[in-house]
Design a protein around this motif. Structure first.
Motif, PDB file in Angstrom:
ATOM      1  N   ASP A  60     -19.670  13.409  -9.339  1.00 17.91           N
ATOM      2  CA  ASP A  60     -18.223  13.237  -9.466  1.00 17.91           C
ATOM      3  C   ASP A  60     -17.553  13.592  -8.141  1.00 17.91           C
ATOM      4  OD1 ASP A  60     -17.916  14.418 -12.913  1.00 17.91           O
ATOM      5  OD2 ASP A  60     -18.572  12.504 -12.062  1.00 17.91           O
ATOM      6  N   ILE A  61     -16.837  12.625  -7.586  1.00 16.04           N
ATOM      7  CA  ILE A  61     -16.172  12.850  -6.303  1.00 16.04           C
ATOM      8  C   ILE A  61     -14.675  12.680  -6.508  1.00 16.04           C
ATOM      9  CG2 ILE A  61     -15.930  12.052  -3.919  1.00 16.04           C
ATOM     10  CD1 ILE A  61     -18.811  10.961  -4.147  1.00 16.04           C
ATOM     11  N   PRO A  62     -13.891  13.746  -6.337  1.00 19.75           N
ATOM     12  CA  PRO A  62     -12.441  13.613  -6.518  1.00 19.75           C
ATOM     13  C   PRO A  62     -11.820  12.805  -5.382  1.00 19.75           C
ATOM     14  CG  PRO A  62     -13.020  15.859  -5.888  1.00 19.75           C
ATOM     15  CD  PRO A  62     -14.298  15.112  -6.025  1.00 19.75           C
ATOM     16  N   LYS A  63     -10.947  11.890  -5.767  1.00 22.89           N
ATOM     17  CA  LYS A  63     -10.265  11.034  -4.810  1.00 22.89           C
ATOM     18  C   LYS A  63      -8.763  11.271  -4.928  1.00 22.89           C
ATOM     19  CE  LYS A  63     -13.798   8.163  -3.651  1.00 22.89           C
ATOM     20  NZ  LYS A  63     -14.283   7.956  -2.277  1.00 22.89           N
ATOM     21  N   LEU A  64      -8.065  11.041  -3.834  1.00 21.03           N
ATOM     22  CA  LEU A  64      -6.626  11.260  -3.800  1.00 21.03           C
ATOM     23  C   LEU A  64      -5.939  10.062  -3.163  1.00 21.03           C
ATOM     24  CD1 LEU A  64      -4.528  13.582  -4.363  1.00 21.03           C
ATOM     25  CD2 LEU A  64      -4.733  14.134  -1.932  1.00 21.03           C
ATOM     26  N   VAL A  65      -4.858   9.612  -3.760  1.00 18.69           N
ATOM     27  CA  VAL A  65      -4.018   8.564  -3.168  1.00 18.69           C
ATOM     28  C   VAL A  65      -2.680   9.206  -2.851  1.00 18.69           C
ATOM     29  CG1 VAL A  65      -2.823   6.369  -3.583  1.00 18.69           C
ATOM     30  CG2 VAL A  65      -5.187   6.680  -4.348  1.00 18.69           C
ATOM     31  N   VAL A  66      -2.252   9.076  -1.598  1.00 27.32           N
ATOM     32  CA  VAL A  66      -1.014   9.721  -1.144  1.00 27.32           C
ATOM     33  C   VAL A  66      -0.088   8.678  -0.524  1.00 27.32           C
ATOM     34  CG1 VAL A  66      -0.007  11.441   0.401  1.00 27.32           C
ATOM     35  CG2 VAL A  66      -2.226  11.880  -0.664  1.00 27.32           C
ATOM     36  N   PHE A  67       1.173   8.714  -0.924  1.00 21.56           N
ATOM     37  CA  PHE A  67       2.192   7.834  -0.337  1.00 21.56           C
ATOM     38  C   PHE A  67       3.085   8.668   0.583  1.00 21.56           C
ATOM     39  CE2 PHE A  67       1.614   3.953  -2.771  1.00 21.56           C
ATOM     40  CZ  PHE A  67       0.938   4.393  -3.893  1.00 21.56           C
TER      41      PHE A  67
ATOM     42  N   ILE B 269       9.588   1.850   4.082  1.00 21.14           N
ATOM     43  CA  ILE B 269       8.155   1.551   4.054  1.00 21.14           C
ATOM     44  C   ILE B 269       7.363   2.846   3.913  1.00 21.14           C
ATOM     45  CG2 ILE B 269       6.196   0.582   5.323  1.00 21.14           C
ATOM     46  CD1 ILE B 269       8.136  -1.298   6.733  1.00 21.14           C
ATOM     47  N   TYR B 270       6.422   2.825   2.983  1.00 19.48           N
ATOM     48  CA  TYR B 270       5.561   3.973   2.722  1.00 19.48           C
ATOM     49  C   TYR B 270       4.113   3.609   3.021  1.00 19.48           C
ATOM     50  CZ  TYR B 270       9.399   6.441   0.532  1.00 19.48           C
ATOM     51  OH  TYR B 270      10.586   7.096   0.321  1.00 19.48           O
ATOM     52  N   ASN B 271       3.423   4.505   3.709  1.00 20.53           N
ATOM     53  CA  ASN B 271       1.996   4.320   3.954  1.00 20.53           C
ATOM     54  C   ASN B 271       1.213   4.859   2.769  1.00 20.53           C
ATOM     55  OD1 ASN B 271      -0.263   3.693   5.874  1.00 20.53           O
ATOM     56  ND2 ASN B 271      -0.706   5.858   5.502  1.00 20.53           N
ATOM     57  N   VAL B 272       0.159   4.148   2.372  1.00 23.58           N
ATOM     58  CA  VAL B 272      -0.685   4.660   1.304  1.00 23.58           C
ATOM     59  C   VAL B 272      -2.046   5.007   1.887  1.00 23.58           C
ATOM     60  CG1 VAL B 272      -1.417   2.340   0.551  1.00 23.58           C
ATOM     61  CG2 VAL B 272      -1.629   4.257  -0.996  1.00 23.58           C
ATOM     62  N   ALA B 273      -2.531   6.189   1.550  1.00 26.13           N
ATOM     63  CA  ALA B 273      -3.816   6.664   2.050  1.00 26.13           C
ATOM     64  C   ALA B 273      -4.746   6.967   0.884  1.00 26.13           C
ATOM     65  CB  ALA B 273      -3.611   7.920   2.892  1.00 26.13           C
ATOM     66  N   LEU B 274      -5.999   6.550   1.029  1.00 25.71           N
ATOM     67  CA  LEU B 274      -7.036   6.861   0.043  1.00 25.71           C
ATOM     68  C   LEU B 274      -7.964   7.880   0.669  1.00 25.71           C
ATOM     69  CD1 LEU B 274      -8.716   6.411  -2.552  1.00 25.71           C
ATOM     70  CD2 LEU B 274      -9.829   4.498  -1.383  1.00 25.71           C
ATOM     71  N   LEU B 275      -8.085   9.035   0.030  1.00 24.79           N
ATOM     72  CA  LEU B 275      -8.818  10.151   0.629  1.00 24.79           C
ATOM     73  C   LEU B 275      -9.852  10.716  -0.342  1.00 24.79           C
ATOM     74  CD1 LEU B 275      -5.510  11.876   1.734  1.00 24.79           C
ATOM     75  CD2 LEU B 275      -7.005  10.589   3.252  1.00 24.79           C
ATOM     76  N   ASP B 276     -10.847  11.369   0.226  1.00 23.77           N
ATOM     77  CA  ASP B 276     -11.774  12.174  -0.575  1.00 23.77           C
ATOM     78  C   ASP B 276     -11.297  13.624  -0.532  1.00 23.77           C
ATOM     79  OD1 ASP B 276     -15.082  10.693   0.006  1.00 23.77           O
ATOM     80  OD2 ASP B 276     -13.276   9.946  -0.960  1.00 23.77           O
ATOM     81  N   ILE B 277     -11.340  14.308  -1.662  1.00 27.41           N
ATOM     82  CA  ILE B 277     -11.094  15.743  -1.669  1.00 27.41           C
ATOM     83  C   ILE B 277     -12.461  16.407  -1.527  1.00 27.41           C
ATOM     84  CG2 ILE B 277     -10.165  17.716  -2.927  1.00 27.41           C
ATOM     85  CD1 ILE B 277      -8.334  15.808  -4.435  1.00 27.41           C
ATOM     86  N   LEU B 278     -12.626  17.136  -0.434  1.00 22.56           N
ATOM     87  CA  LEU B 278     -13.921  17.736  -0.145  1.00 22.56           C
ATOM     88  C   LEU B 278     -14.105  19.039  -0.909  1.00 22.56           C
ATOM     89  CD1 LEU B 278     -13.926  17.095   3.714  1.00 22.56           C
ATOM     90  CD2 LEU B 278     -14.770  15.623   1.874  1.00 22.56           C
ATOM     91  N   GLN B 279     -15.333  19.536  -0.878  1.00 24.41           N
ATOM     92  CA  GLN B 279     -15.633  20.739  -1.668  1.00 24.41           C
ATOM     93  C   GLN B 279     -14.849  21.957  -1.201  1.00 24.41           C
ATOM     94  OE1 GLN B 279     -19.920  21.225  -1.803  1.00 24.41           O
ATOM     95  NE2 GLN B 279     -20.045  19.984  -3.652  1.00 24.41           N
ATOM     96  N   ASN B 280     -14.473  21.954   0.090  1.00 26.01           N
ATOM     97  CA  ASN B 280     -13.714  23.105   0.591  1.00 26.01           C
ATOM     98  C   ASN B 280     -12.204  22.955   0.328  1.00 26.01           C
ATOM     99  OD1 ASN B 280     -12.919  21.190   2.419  1.00 26.01           O
ATOM    100  ND2 ASN B 280     -13.801  22.195   4.226  1.00 26.01           N
ATOM    101  N   GLY B 281     -11.836  21.889  -0.369  1.00 28.27           N
ATOM    102  CA  GLY B 281     -10.426  21.695  -0.719  1.00 28.27           C
ATOM    103  C   GLY B 281      -9.641  20.855   0.266  1.00 28.27           C
ATOM    104  N   SER B 282     -10.226  20.574   1.417  1.00 27.88           N
ATOM    105  CA  SER B 282      -9.539  19.723   2.386  1.00 27.88           C
ATOM    106  C   SER B 282      -9.753  18.268   2.000  1.00 27.88           C
ATOM    107  CB  SER B 282     -10.062  19.991   3.802  1.00 27.88           C
ATOM    108  OG  SER B 282     -11.422  19.619   3.897  1.00 27.88           O
TER     109      SER B 282
END
Lengths: 150, 53
Positions: A28-35, A44-57
């Motif tokens: 299970d890999i937590p993913k985050l979408v941020v506008f 205009i809003y940028n959309v980013a797709l990110l991984d939430i790493l084990q250290n919380g970053s």
């Protein structure tokens, strides 16, 4: 519209952050979408797709290879649709984060695959470069995309 | 934690995408993470070169 997407597990009350869980052979890999607002003059809003790493970053450059790219892209598409319902006047911008262009190629493939669904909801434009954009043409290659709810 | 309300305000109309979601405003901290700020900067630079008029 039904796409094979993941459910959102957490959302910020301003609808700018969405968390879901990618499930596959890598676990299970937590993913985050941020506008993020990036061009106030034109809303205009940028959309980013990110991984939430084990250290919380968070990271935009990890390649999780969890075998579920289709589900991840469908989830992001669903989020875009719901975000645009909340904020119909906002334009959403996205481009790949890697210099090699692999991510933008993935986004382009996703738009092409879901184009018949997406074009019912969005005006989709592709940036050929930083100076030229056009209505999305599945045959062309773009550096970035701009979508707005119809 | 509470659940998000759709702007139509009818709980039965909560999009399927959000039915399992909980409100977690701790997610807002990622807005100021170096990665998100960097990506926003890249977007700003890209768009700054484009004439939207």
């Amino acid at each position: 519209m039904h796409l094979p997407s993941y459910p959102i597990v957490e959302i910020a009350d301003n609808y700018s952050e969405y968390k879901f869980i990618s499930a596959g052979p890598k676990g299970d890999i937590p993913k985050l979408v941020v506008f993020s607002l990036v061009y106030p003059e034109d809303d205009i809003y940028n959309v980013a797709l990110l991984d939430i790493l084990q250290n919380g970053s968070v990271s935009d450059s990890t390649v999780s290879n969890n075998g579920d790219m289709r589900e991840i892209l469908a989830t992001v598409a669903q989020i875009l649709i719901e975000y645009s319902i909340q904020f119909p006047d906002r334009k959403i911008f996205f481009k790949g984060s890697d210099e090699g262009g692999k991510r933008i190629a993935v986004y382009q493939r996703a738009i092409r695959e879901y184009y018949l669904i997406l074009k019912e909801v969005f005006l989709i434009e592709g940036f050929i470069n930083e100076n030229v954009k056009e209505p999305f043409n599945p045959s062309n290659h773009y550096q970035a995309f701009l979508v707005k709810r119809k | 934690m509470s659940r998000p309300n759709n702007k139509t305000s009818d709980k039965k109309k909560i999009p399927a995408l959000f039915r399992e979601a909980v409100i977690n405003n701790d997610l807002k901290k990622y807005h100021n993470s170096p990665v998100v700020l960097k990506k926003a900067d890249e977007a700003k630079k890209f768009l700054a070169n484009f004439n939207f008029s």
